[in-house]
Motif scaffolding. Structure first.
Motif, PDB file in Angstrom:
ATOM      1  N   ALA A  37      10.668   4.980   6.864  1.00 40.07           N
ATOM      2  CA  ALA A  37      10.427   5.886   5.771  1.00 40.07           C
ATOM      3  C   ALA A  37      10.418   7.468   6.318  1.00 40.07           C
ATOM      4  O   ALA A  37      10.945   8.414   5.580  1.00 40.07           O
ATOM      5  CB  ALA A  37       8.821   5.788   5.180  1.00 40.07           C
TER       6      ALA A  37
ATOM      7  N   LYS B 288      14.136   8.466   6.523  1.00 37.93           N
ATOM      8  CA  LYS B 288      14.786   8.723   5.178  1.00 37.93           C
ATOM      9  C   LYS B 288      14.270   9.703   4.635  1.00 37.93           C
ATOM     10  O   LYS B 288      14.946  10.713   3.951  1.00 37.93           O
ATOM     11  CB  LYS B 288      14.150   7.569   4.165  1.00 37.93           C
ATOM     12  CG  LYS B 288      14.717   7.779   2.571  1.00 37.93           C
ATOM     13  CD  LYS B 288      14.403   6.638   1.862  1.00 37.93           C
ATOM     14  CE  LYS B 288      14.869   6.706   0.471  1.00 37.93           C
ATOM     15  NZ  LYS B 288      14.542   8.042  -0.225  1.00 37.93           N
ATOM     16  N   ASN B 289      13.039  10.279   4.724  1.00 43.32           N
ATOM     17  CA  ASN B 289      12.312  11.578   4.409  1.00 43.32           C
ATOM     18  C   ASN B 289      12.980  12.854   4.981  1.00 43.32           C
ATOM     19  O   ASN B 289      13.360  13.825   4.328  1.00 43.32           O
ATOM     20  CB  ASN B 289      10.906  11.464   4.572  1.00 43.32           C
ATOM     21  CG  ASN B 289      10.082  12.911   3.860  1.00 43.32           C
ATOM     22  OD1 ASN B 289      10.303  12.851   2.742  1.00 43.32           O
ATOM     23  ND2 ASN B 289       9.586  13.570   4.863  1.00 43.32           N
TER      24      ASN B 289
ATOM     25  N   GLU C 292       6.146   7.975   6.045  1.00 38.36           N
ATOM     26  CA  GLU C 292       6.827   9.148   6.005  1.00 38.36           C
ATOM     27  C   GLU C 292       6.584   9.993   6.946  1.00 38.36           C
ATOM     28  O   GLU C 292       7.617  11.004   7.146  1.00 38.36           O
ATOM     29  CB  GLU C 292       6.886   9.524   4.295  1.00 38.36           C
ATOM     30  CG  GLU C 292       5.720  10.173   4.011  1.00 38.36           C
ATOM     31  CD  GLU C 292       5.892  10.573   2.485  1.00 38.36           C
ATOM     32  OE1 GLU C 292       5.504  11.524   1.974  1.00 38.36           O
ATOM     33  OE2 GLU C 292       6.361   9.630   1.734  1.00 38.36           O
TER      34      GLU C 292
END
Length: 253
Positions: free
Chosen positions: A235, A238-239, A228
């Motif tokens: 990731a 999305k973060n 992330e």
């Protein structure tokens, strides 16, 4: 003089600035550099393995850390270490997908920064460092230039060599003492305390310090970097999307 059979020579590449700072510090302290580092690495390798249990850098994280290292001017540091220490380092790096040069840069960085500087970079409250170190409640005479969390009786009853030896044997003792203090005694809300209870010396992020800004340029100092925090990964995307969604929501309040 021939090299002993039970030692191995390795070469790591440090940030040029870190290399020079460390070299000067070693000279000022009259230290046998390789012997001291071997002692630290033997213990810290074990502790790093415990802290990173169950964690492993992804291929993307390794490439990102390596890329951040390659963007820096670096100098080669050749060390002669016990073969068992070098072997333990290899096992550690293989098991957790660590970039060995990043590990050495982080180690030297920690050795060349005061606990207060470390606190500022990791998001540790500076007041927690001072309190854990035994800052006097009232203004008054203070002894300086020694590890302050040693009690007064420890200082006045120990020889200079003994005090120096204690610091050199465990250079990160105060850092860990501060983290235990944060987890158990420092006044804070329980949500923050719960998060600090999950922190540890080598797992703490410099890229994303506690309640701090994102600093991907410090990835060259990271042992473990979750995806992330690695630009370009699923990731990470999305973060970032979640963060933007939150900002839009807050903007509408």
């Amino acid at each position: 003089m021939p090299k002993p059979k039970d030692t191995t020579q390795i070469t790591v590449r440090l940030s040029a600035k870190l290399f020079e700072t460390f070299d000067e510090a070693i000279e000022r302290a009259f230290l046998r550099r390789d012997v001291w580092l071997a002692h630290i690495l033997k213990e810290e390798s074990r502790l790093i393995g415990e802290e990173l249990k169950g964690l492993r850098n992804s291929t993307a994280a390794r490439k990102f850390i390596e890329g951040q290292l390659n963007e820096r001017e670096r100098k080669a540091l050749t060390l002669t270490l016990p073969a068992d220490v070098v072997s333990a380092l290899k096992v550690l790096c293989d098991e957790h997908g660590l970039v060995r040069d990043a590990l050495f840069n982080r180690l030297v960085f920690m050795l060349c920064r005061s606990p207060l500087e470390w606190a500022e970079l990791t998001g540790v409250p500076g007041e927690a460092v001072l309190m854990a170190a035994g800052k006097p409640a009232e203004p008054g005479p203070q002894m300086i230039e020694f590890t302050p969390w040693l009690g007064y009786s420890d200082v006045v009853s120990s020889t200079p060599v003994a005090l120096a030896s204690q610091e050199l044997r465990d250079p990160f003792a105060l850092h860990r003492h501060v983290l235990h203090f944060l987890a158990d005694d420092f006044p804070m809300d329980e949500k923050d305390r719960s998060e600090w209870q999950q922190q540890s010396l080598w797992k703490m992020s410099l890229v994303r310090p506690f309640n701090g800004p994102l600093r991907t340029n410090l990835a060259f100092l990271e042992l473990y970097l979750p995806d992330e925090l690695v630009p370009g990964t699923e990731a990470w995307t999305k973060n970032q999307a979640d963060a933007e969604r939150l900002l839009r929501t807050l903007g509408g309040i």
